[in-house]
Design a protein around this motif. Structure first.
Motif, short mmCIF file in Angstrom:
data_model
loop_
_atom_site.label_atom_id
_atom_site.label_comp_id
_atom_site.label_asym_id
_atom_site.label_seq_id
_atom_site.Cartn_x
_atom_site.Cartn_y
_atom_site.Cartn_z
N GLU A 79 3.57 -49.97 -0.41
CA GLU A 79 3.07 -48.62 -0.16
C GLU A 79 2.62 -48.03 -1.48
OE1 GLU A 79 6.24 -46.39 1.68
OE2 GLU A 79 6.80 -45.52 -0.23
N HIS A 80 1.60 -47.20 -1.38
CA HIS A 80 1.04 -46.57 -2.57
C HIS A 80 1.17 -45.06 -2.41
CE1 HIS A 80 -1.62 -45.62 -5.88
NE2 HIS A 80 -2.26 -44.81 -5.08
N VAL A 81 1.71 -44.41 -3.43
CA VAL A 81 1.79 -42.95 -3.45
C VAL A 81 0.93 -42.46 -4.60
CG1 VAL A 81 3.29 -40.95 -3.67
CG2 VAL A 81 4.13 -42.99 -2.50
N SER A 82 -0.10 -41.70 -4.27
CA SER A 82 -0.99 -41.14 -5.28
C SER A 82 -0.33 -39.91 -5.88
CB SER A 82 -2.33 -40.78 -4.65
OG SER A 82 -3.22 -40.34 -5.64
N THR A 83 -0.34 -39.82 -7.19
CA THR A 83 0.34 -38.71 -7.86
C THR A 83 -0.60 -37.57 -8.23
OG1 THR A 83 0.09 -39.86 -9.97
CG2 THR A 83 2.17 -40.17 -8.78
N SER A 84 -1.91 -37.80 -8.09
CA SER A 84 -2.83 -36.73 -8.48
C SER A 84 -3.86 -36.47 -7.40
CB SER A 84 -3.52 -37.07 -9.80
OG SER A 84 -4.31 -38.22 -9.65
N ASP A 85 -4.01 -35.21 -7.07
CA ASP A 85 -5.02 -34.77 -6.11
C ASP A 85 -6.37 -34.75 -6.83
OD1 ASP A 85 -6.60 -33.46 -4.27
OD2 ASP A 85 -5.29 -31.71 -4.07
N GLN A 86 -7.36 -35.42 -6.25
CA GLN A 86 -8.68 -35.49 -6.88
C GLN A 86 -9.60 -34.34 -6.47
OE1 GLN A 86 -9.57 -37.89 -9.23
NE2 GLN A 86 -7.40 -38.33 -9.12
N GLY A 87 -9.06 -33.36 -5.77
CA GLY A 87 -9.85 -32.19 -5.40
C GLY A 87 -11.00 -32.48 -4.46
N GLY A 88 -10.80 -33.40 -3.51
CA GLY A 88 -11.83 -33.73 -2.54
C GLY A 88 -12.80 -34.81 -3.00
N LYS A 89 -12.59 -35.36 -4.18
CA LYS A 89 -13.45 -36.45 -4.66
C LYS A 89 -12.86 -37.80 -4.23
CE LYS A 89 -15.15 -33.88 -8.58
NZ LYS A 89 -15.21 -33.75 -10.02
N ILE A 90 -13.69 -38.82 -4.23
CA ILE A 90 -13.25 -40.14 -3.79
C ILE A 90 -12.24 -40.72 -4.76
CG2 ILE A 90 -13.98 -42.52 -3.35
CD1 ILE A 90 -16.52 -41.47 -2.15
N GLN A 91 -11.13 -41.19 -4.19
CA GLN A 91 -10.08 -41.88 -4.94
C GLN A 91 -10.39 -43.38 -4.88
OE1 GLN A 91 -7.59 -39.63 -2.02
NE2 GLN A 91 -5.99 -40.08 -3.51
N ARG A 92 -10.80 -43.95 -5.97
CA ARG A 92 -11.08 -45.39 -6.02
C ARG A 92 -9.86 -46.07 -6.63
NH1 ARG A 92 -15.62 -42.55 -7.15
NH2 ARG A 92 -17.50 -43.12 -6.01
N GLU A 93 -9.16 -46.86 -5.81
CA GLU A 93 -7.91 -47.47 -6.26
C GLU A 93 -7.89 -48.97 -5.99
OE1 GLU A 93 -5.39 -44.82 -4.08
OE2 GLU A 93 -5.17 -43.50 -5.80
N VAL A 94 -7.30 -49.71 -6.90
CA VAL A 94 -7.16 -51.16 -6.79
C VAL A 94 -5.67 -51.46 -6.63
CG1 VAL A 94 -7.50 -53.38 -7.92
CG2 VAL A 94 -9.20 -51.56 -8.20
N HIS A 95 -5.33 -52.16 -5.56
CA HIS A 95 -3.93 -52.49 -5.26
C HIS A 95 -3.77 -54.00 -5.35
CE1 HIS A 95 -3.92 -48.38 -3.71
NE2 HIS A 95 -5.00 -48.71 -3.02
#
Length: 128
Positions: free
Chosen positions: A78-94
Motif C-alpha cells: 500500500e502507498h500513502v502519499s504524504t503531500s497534497d499536490q493541490g489538484g495536480k497529477i501525482q506521478r508515482e513509481v511503485h
C-alpha cells in the motif's frame, strides 16, 4: 491491459467509463471510499513496477491475482502519499519484489479531497 471491473462501495461502475491508458483522460471516483478497480493483463506477467498517474489520491492499495479468474488476491503493498499536490497529477513509481500477476486490483481508501481521479496506470514486468 484492460480494466476488467470497477467498484464503488460494492456498486459496479460501467467499464467503458474507466479509461486508464492516457494521461489526458481519467476515471473519477464517486466521492465515497473505498473505490476499486481491477486491471486484467493479456497474460500472466512477473510484475516489478507499477506507475500511477492520479489526482488527490492519499492512500492506494495494490493486490495481485495470478489465477484464471480474479478471485483470490494477495496484497502487494500500500502507498500513502504524504503531500497534497493541490489538484495536480501525482506521478508515482511503485517498485516491488517481482511477483506473478494476471489481475491487479487497486483500492483507493483515502483521498485529499472528496473526489479523486486515476489518469493512467502503467505496469512493467516480463512474461511469466
Amino acid at each position: 491491459m484492460a480494466v476488467a471491473l470497477s467498484f464503488s462501495l460494492g456498486l459496479c461502475v460501467p467499464v467503458a467509463l474507466s479509461n486508464c491508458r492516457h494521461e489526458n483522460t481519467f476515471w473519477l471516483t464517486t466521492g465515497l471510499f473505498p473505490q476499486e478497480f481491477i486491471i486484467a493483463m493479456p497474460q500472466t506477467v512477473k510484475l516489478s513496477v507499477v506507475k500511477t498517474y492520479t489526482v488527490n489520491v492519499k492512500k492506494l492499495e495494490f493486490e495481485c491475482c495470478d489465477g484464471a479468474q480474479p478471485v483470490n488476491f494477495e496484497r502487494v503493498f500500500e502507498h500513502v502519499s504524504t503531500s497534497d499536490q493541490g489538484g495536480k497529477i501525482q506521478r508515482e513509481v511503485h517498485k516491488m519484489t517481482a511477483r506473478q500477476c494476471k489481475f491487479l486490483r487497486f483500492t483507493i481508501t483515502a483521498a485529499f479531497d472528496n473526489f479523486a481521479a486515476v489518469h493512467m496506470i502503467k505496469v512493467e514486468g516480463t512474461p511469466a
